[in-house]
Scaffold this active site. Structure first.
Site, PDB file in Angstrom:
ATOM      1  N   ASP A  41       1.216 -16.494  -0.198  1.00 16.11           N
ATOM      2  CA  ASP A  41       1.011 -16.392  -1.639  1.00 16.11           C
ATOM      3  C   ASP A  41      -0.440 -16.769  -1.953  1.00 16.11           C
ATOM      4  OD1 ASP A  41       0.937 -16.731  -4.383  1.00 16.11           O
ATOM      5  OD2 ASP A  41       2.693 -18.039  -4.458  1.00 16.11           O
ATOM      6  N   ILE A  42      -1.156 -15.896  -2.590  1.00 13.44           N
ATOM      7  CA  ILE A  42      -2.588 -16.141  -2.826  1.00 13.44           C
ATOM      8  C   ILE A  42      -2.811 -17.310  -3.786  1.00 13.44           C
ATOM      9  CG2 ILE A  42      -2.966 -14.587  -4.800  1.00 13.44           C
ATOM     10  CD1 ILE A  42      -5.513 -13.618  -3.222  1.00 13.44           C
ATOM     11  N   GLY A  91       3.053  -8.523 -10.543  1.00  9.15           N
ATOM     12  CA  GLY A  91       2.473  -8.686  -9.210  1.00  9.15           C
ATOM     13  C   GLY A  91       1.616  -9.934  -9.071  1.00  9.15           C
ATOM     14  N   VAL A  92       0.493  -9.763  -8.367  1.00 11.10           N
ATOM     15  CA  VAL A  92      -0.444 -10.860  -8.142  1.00 11.10           C
ATOM     16  C   VAL A  92      -0.968 -11.424  -9.473  1.00 11.10           C
ATOM     17  CG1 VAL A  92      -2.928 -10.877  -7.673  1.00 11.10           C
ATOM     18  CG2 VAL A  92      -1.377 -10.588  -5.841  1.00 11.10           C
ATOM     19  N   ASP A  93      -1.245 -10.549 -10.406  1.00  5.92           N
ATOM     20  CA  ASP A  93      -1.773 -10.924 -11.720  1.00  5.92           C
ATOM     21  C   ASP A  93      -0.804 -11.887 -12.426  1.00  5.92           C
ATOM     22  OD1 ASP A  93      -3.443 -10.847 -13.904  1.00  5.92           O
ATOM     23  OD2 ASP A  93      -2.897  -8.816 -14.529  1.00  5.92           O
ATOM     24  N   SER A 100      -4.622  -2.861  -5.358  1.00  9.10           N
ATOM     25  CA  SER A 100      -4.069  -1.514  -5.674  1.00  9.10           C
ATOM     26  C   SER A 100      -2.840  -1.096  -4.846  1.00  9.10           C
ATOM     27  CB  SER A 100      -5.137  -0.402  -5.544  1.00  9.10           C
ATOM     28  OG  SER A 100      -6.029  -0.438  -6.631  1.00  9.10           O
ATOM     29  N   THR A 101      -2.413  -1.928  -3.890  1.00  5.59           N
ATOM     30  CA  THR A 101      -1.321  -1.476  -2.999  1.00  5.59           C
ATOM     31  C   THR A 101       0.076  -1.784  -3.534  1.00  5.59           C
ATOM     32  OG1 THR A 101      -1.263  -3.536  -1.706  1.00  5.59           O
ATOM     33  CG2 THR A 101      -2.782  -1.798  -0.958  1.00  5.59           C
ATOM     34  N   GLY A 102       0.152  -2.354  -4.743  1.00  9.59           N
ATOM     35  CA  GLY A 102       1.461  -2.652  -5.329  1.00  9.59           C
ATOM     36  C   GLY A 102       1.767  -1.652  -6.427  1.00  9.59           C
ATOM     37  N   TYR A 143      -0.089  -0.143  -8.382  1.00  5.43           N
ATOM     38  CA  TYR A 143      -1.026   0.988  -8.454  1.00  5.43           C
ATOM     39  C   TYR A 143      -0.862   2.000  -7.323  1.00  5.43           C
ATOM     40  CZ  TYR A 143      -3.540  -0.982 -12.497  1.00  5.43           C
ATOM     41  OH  TYR A 143      -3.892  -1.451 -13.742  1.00  5.43           O
TER      42      TYR A 143
END
Ligand code: AR6
Length: 171
Positions: free
Chosen positions: A10-11, A32-34, A122-124, A126
């Site tokens: 987890d970032i 997502g990450v955001d 972009s790999t989620g 997007y």
């Protein structure tokens, strides 16, 4: 020499100077990450994003650009928000994806950061194919870091599929 490392995880829990957020142009949050970064970092991040929207980024953050805010309650010092391109079958948008990595490293260098963590931009949501996204990420970072202050670039991959794609891209 800058080291490029991979971890699965987890970032938001990384102890690095700067965490990169795969944001959207509104800078006002998302999934997502955001979503994870805003949840973990708390309201200070959104407050700074709103100021950016009221000032220099009235029309939103362009795709391929990057801008920094506080990291709020996280261990990191800064969050660098960048906006990846939505994947297209009709148009090659790789330059915009590469720009996200380059611009994030440029902003990190302006801040004086020496360690930075990236997600697989972009790999989620997007839709960018993971193997291609990993190759672009690794190639761009390798080409850019010699001109930066960065000593460690850490790719933080959420699942094993992403981890393996980056492992293979690193060679
Ligand atoms: N740590 C590391 N990686 C993560 C985490 C996490 N906590 N959570 C997800 N991932 P995405 P995008 C991986 O969708 O494709 C948002 O709504 C995930 O598995 O977060 O650039 C924004 O607001 C995937 O591999 O970002 C935008 O609207 C990678 O992070 C839009 O999504 C990126 O997935 C941006 O889409």
């Amino acid at each position: 020499m800058t080291s490029i490392t991979l971890i699965q995880g987890d970032i938001t829990t990384q102890s690095v100077d700067a965490i990169v957020n795969a944001a959207n142009s509104t800078l006002l949050g998302g999934g997502g990450v955001d979503g994870a970064i805003h949840r973990r970092g708390g309201p200070a991040i959104l407050a700074e994003c709103r100021e950016l929207r009221a000032g220099p980024y009235r029309r939103g953050l362009p795709v391929g650009a990057a801008v920094a805010t506080t990291a709020g309650d996280m261990d990191a010092r800064w969050v660098i928000h960048t906006v990846g391109p939505v994947y297209s079958h009709d148009e090659d948008r790789s330059d915009l994806l590469a720009s996200c990595y380059r611009e994030s490293l440029r902003v990190a260098t302006e801040l004086g950061a020496t360690t930075i963590a990236f997600p697989a931009i972009s790999t989620g949501v997007y839709g960018w194919p993971m193997d291609d996204g990993a190759r672009t990420a690794v190639e761009t970072v390798r080409a850019t870091v010699p001109d930066t202050s960065i000593e460690e670039v850490r790719f933080v991959l959420f699942d094993q599929r992403a981890y393996r794609a980056f492992e293979s891209a690193l060679g």
